[in-house]
Write an enzyme that holds these catalytic residues in place. Sequence first.
Site, short mmCIF file in Angstrom:
data_model
loop_
_atom_site.label_atom_id
_atom_site.label_comp_id
_atom_site.label_asym_id
_atom_site.label_seq_id
_atom_site.Cartn_x
_atom_site.Cartn_y
_atom_site.Cartn_z
N ARG A 172 -12.74 5.42 -3.06
CA ARG A 172 -12.01 4.49 -2.20
C ARG A 172 -12.34 3.07 -2.62
O ARG A 172 -13.51 2.70 -2.76
CB ARG A 172 -12.36 4.70 -0.73
N CYS A 203 0.80 -1.22 0.00
CA CYS A 203 0.00 0.00 0.00
C CYS A 203 0.85 1.28 0.00
O CYS A 203 1.41 1.63 -1.02
CB CYS A 203 -0.99 -0.03 1.17
N HIS A 228 -3.74 -5.94 2.02
CA HIS A 228 -3.52 -6.07 3.45
C HIS A 228 -4.05 -7.43 3.90
O HIS A 228 -4.25 -8.33 3.10
CB HIS A 228 -4.28 -4.96 4.20
#
Length: 249
Positions: A138, A104, A201
């Site tokens: 997002r 990320c 993640h």
Amino acid sequence: MVTESQANAPAPRELTIVSLFPRDMNIYGDSGNVLALERRARAHGFEPRVVEVNRAADFPEAPDLIIGGGGQDSGQDRVVAELAELGPRLRELADGGTPMLLICGLYQLFGHRFVTNTGRELPGIGVLDVETRGTEERLIGNVVLDSEEFGEVIGYENHSGYTTLGPDATPLGTVTLGSGNDATSGAEGARRDAVIGSYLHGSLLPKNPAISDFLIGRAAERRYGSFVPAAIDDTTAERARASAKRRPR
């Protein structure tokens, strides 16, 4: 008292794992990647030594493997100057085949640049041929990839950056569930030899032992000349993967 067999036993084969900027770049369980590598390396017969690097001055002389995580834009602001100081050394290590996993926020900063959604540019160090632009959208949810080298890769994304790959980068995998680097390309992450960047993640590595084995194997081959993997029971990882795949996006 040390026995003769103990005295003649070979020294444990050490692997130095650098945890890069864990104070500021450690979100959504990314520290679990370091723990997974420690345990996996021991299972393969190595003695891992983790070095936490929050300042360029703390960087060890001869790292075997480098792991970095994600963070908020404020975390990227705090590490960008230290990362720039480390840039020449990290590029040298990447050129020499040192394995790295960047998640990320550090994935973005290991590219050429990250331009925020307000137009502010954070310079990257150019290890990966990618650049990222922040958006108002997002991208959140579980992700499944098809990877030619690692098979099915499972993780979780939560980012608003759109990352574009240049000609010297290849995707980590093709998205079959989720968004990946952006909402349209169908690609997730970036590869350059032993360097992997990804938005996943989760933590990524506990659910994807094939990637852990790749990183450990490359590190071992580079330092010791060979890697003979141990037979490891991955039942728990397989259960975690199956559970993650069943969850709604």
